[in-house]
Design an enzyme around this catalytic site. Structure first.
Site, mmCIF file in Angstrom:
data_model
loop_
_atom_site.group_PDB
_atom_site.id
_atom_site.type_symbol
_atom_site.label_atom_id
_atom_site.label_comp_id
_atom_site.label_asym_id
_atom_site.label_seq_id
_atom_site.Cartn_x
_atom_site.Cartn_y
_atom_site.Cartn_z
ATOM 1 N N ASN A 1 -30.933 71.919 -25.162
ATOM 2 C CA ASN A 1 -31.126 70.697 -24.371
ATOM 3 C C ASN A 1 -32.547 70.578 -23.834
ATOM 4 O OD1 ASN A 1 -29.932 68.284 -23.092
ATOM 5 N ND2 ASN A 1 -30.480 69.346 -21.203
ATOM 6 N N TRP A 26 -38.148 54.740 -28.967
ATOM 7 C CA TRP A 26 -37.074 55.740 -28.883
ATOM 8 C C TRP A 26 -36.016 55.520 -29.953
ATOM 9 C CZ3 TRP A 26 -32.296 53.608 -28.139
ATOM 10 C CH2 TRP A 26 -32.234 52.333 -27.571
ATOM 11 N N TRP A 38 -21.779 64.285 -16.745
ATOM 12 C CA TRP A 38 -22.932 63.596 -17.356
ATOM 13 C C TRP A 38 -22.504 62.971 -18.689
ATOM 14 C CZ3 TRP A 38 -27.515 61.735 -16.082
ATOM 15 C CH2 TRP A 38 -28.487 61.501 -17.063
ATOM 16 N N TRP A 67 -31.858 59.523 -25.198
ATOM 17 C CA TRP A 67 -33.142 58.985 -25.645
ATOM 18 C C TRP A 67 -33.699 57.975 -24.649
ATOM 19 C CZ3 TRP A 67 -36.817 60.323 -28.855
ATOM 20 C CH2 TRP A 67 -36.526 61.318 -29.783
ATOM 21 N N TRP A 79 -43.981 49.287 -28.051
ATOM 22 C CA TRP A 79 -43.750 50.552 -28.742
ATOM 23 C C TRP A 79 -44.350 50.498 -30.149
ATOM 24 C CZ3 TRP A 79 -41.348 54.055 -25.722
ATOM 25 C CH2 TRP A 79 -40.453 53.621 -24.746
ATOM 26 N N GLU A 134 -22.319 68.768 -15.887
ATOM 27 C CA GLU A 134 -22.719 68.405 -17.250
ATOM 28 C C GLU A 134 -21.587 67.684 -17.985
ATOM 29 O OE1 GLU A 134 -25.847 68.774 -18.748
ATOM 30 O OE2 GLU A 134 -26.298 69.078 -16.634
#
Length: 473
Positions: free
Chosen positions: A342, A360, A277, A383, A305, A274
């Site tokens: 999360n 988004w 990440w 996102w 969108w 993580e």
């Protein structure tokens, strides 16, 4: 190096004294050190919650420096002009700072370094906000990594610098420059009444961050794999707000995780992943800064969108009133705590971008306003991952079903009951706090009837799939 002339250490997203390379270098010179924070236009553009949280972090840093007989000098204005004024006032010989990686900060800092050096001022930038400088990690062909797993394999065995100790003392200048008052900045003004609620859940400052890390490693990291997806449990480190402001460094977290791994705590490896990440997000932002403002995958520019941020379904999403319990509970957790689990972030992002087919960027902007752990790289990548438009993204055909996700990760409804008051005869304080934290203009109370879902989840998923397929995805 003139030991009589001070060095300015310009603090930004590095509100700590330990493992601070710029501060360590300044102290090693034996010159007086002047710690400075500048409220420049980039600070003023922060959203309500990140700006409030910054104020809390600055107050903690002020106190920490005062314990050492030092001060945090606060100034407002364009960063270059402010630094030039301080150099003239103090006779300082140099300015040191920790690097940032968002394009606006890079442009500002590059210009400042050039301008200061042209005037004979030592201007030095140091690492510390990430473990691996973005230009130091490349594929075998010399390009950037676009997929996380190969990125992880590339860096997992790399040496990470050992954390530095905080300096025992700071050499003070003969005269301190004038400082503005933190209270006069009113950094929490836009939070209004919500600040008092969110403050109950913040763990502010370097000492709190180090304590939080130690507690996590001691009590929780061993079960991290099993517990990190359970939103009703304390299964994550909770360090995101501290990492965002640099109240703790990723190096400190990495070495603590490695020690836990060597002690046989199996969950530590996923914790390390993580951290990487987060690194991946910063490397993507460095190499492709458009990830902050537009679709990382250009093909998604063709996708139609919805972009009406004032649409009733978007407003319901913002208020935690969609009738989809997992999404609503997560949004309410956000308003009360300033953060969101999360798993909840994935659910609310998927619901907005796929079930509602809403851009988004609207969700990204809302999080930028509401998260106390807001981070430009992680927010943008998260996102775009959820929407499908980013690197290594969730595939377009993966549309999370919030109800089945709730059955899997909150089967007894503990998380929902914690945050949704409607329908409970005796709702907990956490659920009621939502009504204290939200804007009064929303005119919501716990006596309201909880809404029915405005959109059938199965039909919404199919609508999204049809829209993607019609655009050639």
């Amino acid at each position: 190096m003139n030991e009589q002339r001070p060095i300015i250490v310009w603090f930004r997203r590095d509100l700590r004294l330990s493992d601070h390379a710029a501060l360590t270098a300044a102290c090693a010179s034996n010159a007086p050190v002047i710690a400075v924070f500048i409220r420049d236009p980039l600070v003023d553009r922060l959203g309500a919650a990140p700006k409030w949280r910054l104020g809390q972090g600055l107050a903690a840093l002020e106190s920490r420096l005062a314990e050492m007989g030092a001060k945090l000098i606060l100034r407002s204005g364009p960063a270059l002009d402010t630094l030039l004024a301080l150099l003239a006032e103090t006779g300082a010989q140099g300015v040191y700072w920790s690097r940032l990686y968002d394009p606006e900060s890079v442009a500002r800092d590059t210009d400042i370094k050039a301008q200061l050096r042209a005037q004979g001022v030592e201007a030095r930038s140091f690492g510390g906000h990430v473990m691996f400088e973005p230009w130091s990690v490349q594929t075998k062909t010399g390009g950037m990594y676009k997929v996380y797993t190969p990125f992880w394999r590339s860096v997992k065995d790399r040496s990470v610098d050992a954390p530095r100790s905080a300096p025992p003392t700071l050499c003070a200048p003969e005269t301190w420059p004038q400082s503005e008052r933190l209270a006069d900045w009113h950094l929490g003004a836009a939070m209004r009444r919500g600040a008092l609620i969110v403050a109950r859940h913040a763990q502010v400052g370097e000492s709190a961050a180090l304590d939080r890390l130690a507690e996590f490693i001691e009590d929780d990291v061993a079960d991290y794999v099993q517990m990190r997806d359970i939103p009703s449990k304390r299964g994550t480190s909770g360090l995101s707000e501290n990492l965002a402001l640099g109240e703790i460094s990723p190096h400190q977290c990495w070495h603590a995780g490695m020690r836990a791994l060597h002690e046989g705590k199996a969950g530590a490896e996923v914790f390390l992943k993580e951290l990487v990440w987060r690194e991946f997000a910063y490397h993507l932002m460095h190499h492709s800064p458009h990830i902050l403002t537009s679709n990382w995958k250009p093909d998604w520019d063709k996708f139609a969108w919805y972009t009406d941020a004032a649409h009733p379904e978007v407003i319901a999403w913002q208020q935690g009133r969609t009738g989809v319990k997992f999404a609503d509970a997560a949004m309410r957790e956000l308003y009360v705590t300033g953060k969101m689990h999360n798993r909840g972030r994935m659910i609310v992002a998927s619901y907005l971008s796929k079930h509602l087919l809403t851009h988004w960027r609207i969700g990204q902007a809302w999080f930028e306003e509401c998260l106390t752990d807001w981070d430009p790289a992680s927010n943008a990548m998260g996102w775009q991952w959820a929407a499908g438009s980013g690197p290594d993204a969730s595939p377009y055909f993966r549309v999370f079903n919030p109800d089945t996700q709730l059955d899997k990760f909150d089967p007894k409804g503990f998380y929902v009951k914690r945050w949704i008051a409607e329908g409970q005869s005796d709702p907990p304080e956490t659920a009621l706090s939502y009504y204290e934290a939200i804007p009064e203009s929303w005119n919501l109370t716990a006596r309201d009837i909880y809404p029915s879902p405005a959109r059938d989840l199965a039909a919404g998923r199919q609508r999204a799939l049809d829209a993607y397929q019609n655009r050639g995805f």
